[in-house]
Structure formats: structure tokens, C-alpha cells
Design a protein around this motif. Structure first.
Motif, PDB file in Angstrom:
ATOM      1  N   GLY A 112      -1.012   4.335  16.609  1.00 19.05           N
ATOM      2  CA  GLY A 112      -2.508   4.677  16.632  1.00 19.05           C
ATOM      3  C   GLY A 112      -2.141   4.613  15.194  1.00 19.05           C
ATOM      4  O   GLY A 112      -2.011   4.017  14.820  1.00 19.05           O
ATOM      5  N   THR A 113      -3.095   5.723  14.376  1.00 19.83           N
ATOM      6  CA  THR A 113      -3.706   5.870  13.234  1.00 19.83           C
ATOM      7  C   THR A 113      -2.853   5.283  11.891  1.00 19.83           C
ATOM      8  O   THR A 113      -3.148   4.551  10.731  1.00 19.83           O
ATOM      9  N   ILE A 114      -1.662   6.125  12.377  1.00 17.12           N
ATOM     10  CA  ILE A 114      -0.699   5.833  10.974  1.00 17.12           C
ATOM     11  C   ILE A 114       0.363   4.869  11.034  1.00 17.12           C
ATOM     12  O   ILE A 114       0.053   4.662   9.868  1.00 17.12           O
ATOM     13  N   ASP A 115       0.726   4.421  12.245  1.00 22.23           N
ATOM     14  CA  ASP A 115       0.977   3.280  12.451  1.00 22.23           C
ATOM     15  C   ASP A 115       0.346   2.081  11.865  1.00 22.23           C
ATOM     16  O   ASP A 115       0.456   0.821  10.860  1.00 22.23           O
ATOM     17  N   ASN A 116      -1.156   1.490  12.034  1.00 19.73           N
ATOM     18  CA  ASN A 116      -2.525   1.367  11.214  1.00 19.73           C
ATOM     19  C   ASN A 116      -2.410   0.866  10.122  1.00 19.73           C
ATOM     20  O   ASN A 116      -2.218   0.596   9.321  1.00 19.73           O
ATOM     21  N   VAL A 117      -2.586   2.127   9.146  1.00 17.97           N
ATOM     22  CA  VAL A 117      -2.646   2.869   8.422  1.00 17.97           C
ATOM     23  C   VAL A 117      -1.229   1.953   7.111  1.00 17.97           C
ATOM     24  O   VAL A 117      -1.460   1.423   6.488  1.00 17.97           O
ATOM     25  N   ILE A 118       0.146   2.239   7.360  1.00 19.78           N
ATOM     26  CA  ILE A 118       1.132   2.512   7.373  1.00 19.78           C
ATOM     27  C   ILE A 118       1.467   0.506   7.386  1.00 19.78           C
ATOM     28  O   ILE A 118       1.884   0.038   6.487  1.00 19.78           O
ATOM     29  N   MET A 119       1.373  -0.248   8.349  1.00 21.21           N
ATOM     30  CA  MET A 119       1.086  -1.525   8.173  1.00 21.21           C
ATOM     31  C   MET A 119       0.151  -2.366   7.580  1.00 21.21           C
ATOM     32  O   MET A 119       0.908  -3.614   7.307  1.00 21.21           O
ATOM     33  N   ARG A 120      -0.856  -1.943   7.756  1.00 21.27           N
ATOM     34  CA  ARG A 120      -1.790  -2.016   6.601  1.00 21.27           C
ATOM     35  C   ARG A 120      -1.145  -2.941   5.885  1.00 21.27           C
ATOM     36  O   ARG A 120      -1.599  -3.675   4.342  1.00 21.27           O
ATOM     37  N   ILE A 121      -0.980  -1.197   4.608  1.00 21.38           N
ATOM     38  CA  ILE A 121      -0.277  -0.929   2.866  1.00 21.38           C
ATOM     39  C   ILE A 121       0.402  -2.454   3.328  1.00 21.38           C
ATOM     40  O   ILE A 121       0.908  -3.307   1.931  1.00 21.38           O
ATOM     41  N   CYS A 122       1.560  -2.501   4.551  1.00 19.91           N
ATOM     42  CA  CYS A 122       2.652  -3.030   3.901  1.00 19.91           C
ATOM     43  C   CYS A 122       1.977  -4.566   4.355  1.00 19.91           C
ATOM     44  O   CYS A 122       3.136  -5.641   3.562  1.00 19.91           O
ATOM     45  N   ASP A 123       1.414  -4.836   4.873  1.00 17.65           N
ATOM     46  CA  ASP A 123       1.028  -6.669   4.673  1.00 17.65           C
ATOM     47  C   ASP A 123       0.100  -6.979   4.140  1.00 17.65           C
ATOM     48  O   ASP A 123       0.541  -8.182   3.260  1.00 17.65           O
ATOM     49  N   ILE A 124      -0.309  -6.269   3.353  1.00 12.66           N
ATOM     50  CA  ILE A 124      -0.698  -6.905   1.874  1.00 12.66           C
ATOM     51  C   ILE A 124       0.381  -6.745   0.911  1.00 12.66           C
ATOM     52  O   ILE A 124      -0.080  -7.662  -0.573  1.00 12.66           O
ATOM     53  N   GLN A 125       0.754  -5.420   0.581  1.00 13.32           N
ATOM     54  CA  GLN A 125       2.055  -5.619  -0.201  1.00 13.32           C
ATOM     55  C   GLN A 125       2.643  -6.916  -0.248  1.00 13.32           C
ATOM     56  O   GLN A 125       3.018  -8.094  -0.893  1.00 13.32           O
ATOM     57  N   LEU A 126       2.936  -7.665   1.614  1.00 13.50           N
ATOM     58  CA  LEU A 126       3.421  -8.752   1.212  1.00 13.50           C
ATOM     59  C   LEU A 126       3.245  -9.805   1.424  1.00 13.50           C
ATOM     60  O   LEU A 126       3.634 -11.256   1.116  1.00 13.50           O
ATOM     61  N   SER A 127       1.811 -10.005   1.087  1.00 14.38           N
ATOM     62  CA  SER A 127       0.799 -11.012   0.916  1.00 14.38           C
ATOM     63  C   SER A 127       0.834 -10.831  -0.061  1.00 14.38           C
ATOM     64  O   SER A 127       0.058 -12.229  -1.226  1.00 14.38           O
ATOM     65  N   ILE A 128       1.409 -10.259  -1.474  1.00 14.45           N
ATOM     66  CA  ILE A 128       1.493 -10.903  -3.126  1.00 14.45           C
ATOM     67  C   ILE A 128       2.852 -11.202  -3.449  1.00 14.45           C
ATOM     68  O   ILE A 128       4.009 -10.564  -2.806  1.00 14.45           O
ATOM     69  N   PRO A 129       3.323 -12.344  -4.043  1.00 16.96           N
ATOM     70  CA  PRO A 129       4.474 -12.331  -4.617  1.00 16.96           C
ATOM     71  C   PRO A 129       5.108 -11.733  -5.098  1.00 16.96           C
ATOM     72  O   PRO A 129       4.974 -11.005  -5.992  1.00 16.96           O
ATOM     73  N   THR A 130       6.508 -11.548  -4.176  1.00 14.19           N
ATOM     74  CA  THR A 130       7.367 -10.673  -5.227  1.00 14.19           C
ATOM     75  C   THR A 130       7.168 -10.939  -6.521  1.00 14.19           C
ATOM     76  O   THR A 130       7.564  -9.723  -7.523  1.00 14.19           O
ATOM     77  N   MET A 131       7.926 -11.764  -7.194  1.00 13.37           N
ATOM     78  CA  MET A 131       8.124 -12.300  -8.651  1.00 13.37           C
ATOM     79  C   MET A 131       6.736 -11.709  -9.138  1.00 13.37           C
ATOM     80  O   MET A 131       6.991 -10.816 -10.317  1.00 13.37           O
ATOM     81  N   VAL A 132       5.362 -11.777  -8.982  1.00 15.38           N
ATOM     82  CA  VAL A 132       4.545 -11.759  -9.793  1.00 15.38           C
ATOM     83  C   VAL A 132       3.862 -10.273  -9.735  1.00 15.38           C
ATOM     84  O   VAL A 132       3.698  -9.674 -10.567  1.00 15.38           O
ATOM     85  N   LEU A 133       4.258  -9.896  -8.483  1.00 20.38           N
ATOM     86  CA  LEU A 133       4.677  -8.072  -8.683  1.00 20.38           C
ATOM     87  C   LEU A 133       5.601  -7.024  -9.547  1.00 20.38           C
ATOM     88  O   LEU A 133       5.215  -5.883 -10.195  1.00 20.38           O
ATOM     89  N   ALA A 134       6.584  -7.824  -9.115  1.00 26.64           N
ATOM     90  CA  ALA A 134       7.653  -6.948 -10.012  1.00 26.64           C
ATOM     91  C   ALA A 134       7.170  -7.920 -11.834  1.00 26.64           C
ATOM     92  O   ALA A 134       6.856  -6.508 -12.035  1.00 26.64           O
ATOM     93  N   ILE A 135       6.815  -8.907 -12.275  1.00 30.68           N
ATOM     94  CA  ILE A 135       5.969  -9.097 -13.285  1.00 30.68           C
ATOM     95  C   ILE A 135       4.959  -7.481 -13.926  1.00 30.68           C
ATOM     96  O   ILE A 135       4.618  -7.368 -14.719  1.00 30.68           O
ATOM     97  N   THR A 136       3.738  -7.734 -12.868  1.00 23.09           N
ATOM     98  CA  THR A 136       2.517  -7.004 -12.669  1.00 23.09           C
ATOM     99  C   THR A 136       3.208  -5.665 -13.367  1.00 23.09           C
ATOM    100  O   THR A 136       3.346  -4.724 -14.487  1.00 23.09           O
ATOM    101  N   VAL A 137       4.269  -5.059 -12.379  1.00 21.53           N
ATOM    102  CA  VAL A 137       4.607  -3.641 -12.377  1.00 21.53           C
ATOM    103  C   VAL A 137       5.575  -3.458 -13.574  1.00 21.53           C
ATOM    104  O   VAL A 137       4.723  -2.464 -15.072  1.00 21.53           O
TER     105      VAL A 137
END
Length: 284
Positions: A112-137
Motif C-alpha cells: 500500500g501507501t507505506i510500500d509506495n513511499v519507501i520505494m519512491r524514495i529508493c527510486d529517487i536515490q537510485l537516480s543519483i550517481p553513487t559517487m556524486v551523492l557520496a562526494i556531496t555528503v
């Protein structure tokens, strides 16, 4: 799986055997190094800078793998850096595994909603290159081991979430789950005692395959000066420091570079071997 069958598969998997032997050797060398190293890993001596490897000439008391541009013993820094990398890899696999497993189990079990929220957050993060995200943090929070573990947790939890969610969705409507509900078991009890044990196999396989990735990510960040803070040694920072002398003192780059390659390759072999051993589809 029976113990005899498990041992038979372990012996049969060449990847597992090779990876395990190298990983055990590196781990033992790294964590027992204080017993046999004779030099300080962070003590510099410019009078002894760029000494070529002299293992055959002076043995264990000499500079076995030479010195770097600051006169630091490369062998001592190598084994110390391996120990730091392995400790970070262990925490960098365990922390995102715990976070991803919890989120994946919740998303897959409740839907349901819980699944949709968690997976959409997951999809957003997967769209960001790993090293770009790591360097930014790292650029925002600063260069430290806790922040490095934070980066590894942020970039790593999505893989565990997706794997665990898929496994939980496949069993959430099983008869034994329905029977537990009829008997009055709470959702938390069902998740902990019945659902999570069923996802251990894919979880262990994924964790074993992620060790090499975590070590390589830490080395990449250290190479850029955003990983293990100096003067603590790291394979990535050793490669970065020695690249200016690759023509005149190639051992300053070749030694940590080859070591990093061997370690990552060994854990990748180990992960593939664990998959071959635990995969229920493998009937050989």
C-alpha cells in the motif's frame, strides 16, 4: 541445507575457495600486523624518502616494500590501511543492511501507501550517481570516519531494501503466515520470527557481494581526499600520494594499487561463491 551438502558445495565452488583463502590471509595479516611491524605507519622521515623495496637486502627489519615521499614505510601503512578498510567495510555493510532490511520488510509486508513511499524514495536515490551523492555528503558534513559510514549507509540501503521487499512479498500470503494471523500473532512478531528468517539467504548473498563494493567506494573517496582522514593510512590515499612519483618510484602506486585490486577481487569471488552455495536454484 544439510551440513554435508553445504561443505560439498563450498569445496566445489572454486570462486568461494579462492576468495576465502585470500580474504582470510589479508584479514589475518591486517589484524595481526601490530605483532610484527617494526615501523610507525604515520611517522615520517624525509631523510628516508622514496627508498626502493629492500626485503631481500635487510629482511623484515628493513623497508620491505620501500618508502613513500614522506619517508613512511609502505608495508606498515599497507597492512594498517587494510585493517582500517576492513573495519569500515564491515560497518559499511552491516549498517545499510540493517536499515535496508527493516525498510524492505515493512514495505513488502504491509504494501500500500507505506510500500509506495519507501520505494519512491529508493527510486529517487537510485537516480543519483553513487559517487556524486557520496562526494556531496562528505563535502557538507566533513571528512571523518563516522561521516564516511553515513555515506556508505546512504548509498547502500537501497539494494537491501529492494531485495528484502521482493522476498517478503513472495511469502507474505503464505499459509504459515495466515495461520499465525489466525492464532493472534502481531505483525511485529510475524515479521521478526517468521518473515525475516525466510529472507536470510538472499540477504547473506547480497551482503557478501557488497563487501568489495564498499571497500572500493572507501578507496575512491580516500583517493579524492574525502575518505579516511589523514594521517591515517588508506589504500586510496596511498595511491593518490604516490601518483606524482609513478615514473621515479613506481612502488608507491603499484603496491597499494595491486593490493586493492586483489582484495576487491577476492571478496567479489567470495560473494559469487556464497551465491553459488546458497542459491536454491543451484542443484549441482
Amino acid at each position: 541445507m544439510k551440513k554435508s551438502e553445504l561443505l560439498r558445495r563450498m569445496k566445489k565452488s572454486k570462486f568461494f575457495v579462492i576468495g576465502l583463502v585470500i580474504a582470510v590471509f589479508v584479514t589475518l595479516a591486517a589484524f595481526t600486523s601490530p605483532l610484527f611491524v617494526v615501523h610507525d605507519p604515520i611517522q615520517s622521515d624525509l631523510r628516508k624518502r622514496l627508498i626502493s623495496p629492500e626485503f631481500l637486502a635487510k629482511g623484515i627489519n628493513g623497508y620491505i616494500l620501500g618508502t613513500d615521499a614522506l619517508g613512511q614505510d609502505i608495508f606498515t601503512r599497507l597492512v594498517t590501511g587494510c585493517r582500517i578498510s576492513l573495519l569500515i567495510a564491515a560497518a559499511g555493510v552491516l549498517i545499510p543492511a540493517l536499515i535496508g532490511t527493516a525498510l524492505g520488510a515493512i514495505a513488502g509486508f504491509f504494501g500500500g501507501t507505506i510500500d509506495n513511499v519507501i520505494m519512491r524514495i529508493c527510486d529517487i536515490q537510485l537516480s543519483i550517481p553513487t559517487m556524486v551523492l557520496a562526494i556531496t555528503v562528505m563535502a557538507i558534513f566533513g571528512n571523518s570516519v563516522p561521516n564516511l559510514l553515513l555515506v556508505l549507509a546512504i548509498v547502500g540501503w537501497t539494494s537491501y531494501t529492494r531485495v528484502v521487499r521482493g522476498s517478503v512479498m513472495g511469502i507474505r500470503n503464505s499459509e504459515f503466515i495466515q495461520a499465525s494471523r489466525v492464532l493472534g500473532a502481531s505483525n511485529a512478531r510475524i515479521l521478526i520470527t517468521q518473515v525475516l528468517p525466510c529472507v536470510l539467504t538472499p540477504l547473506i548473498i547480497l551482503m557478501s557481494q557488497q563487501i568489495g563494493f564498499v571497500i572500493l567506494t572507501e578507496a575512491n573517496l580516500s583517493f579524492l581526499g574525502m575518505g579516511v582522514p589523514l594521517p591515517n593510512p588508506s589504500l586510496g590515499s596511498m595511491i593518490a600520494d604516490g601518483r606524482e612519483y609513478i615514473a621515479t618510484a613506481p612502488w608507491t602506486v603499484v603496491v597499494p594499487g595491486v593490493t586493492l585490486m586483489i582484495i576487491v577481487l577476492a571478496f567479489n569471488f567470495l560473494g559469487d561463491g556464497v551465491r553459488d552455495i546458497l542459491d536454491p536454484k543451484n542443484k549441482d
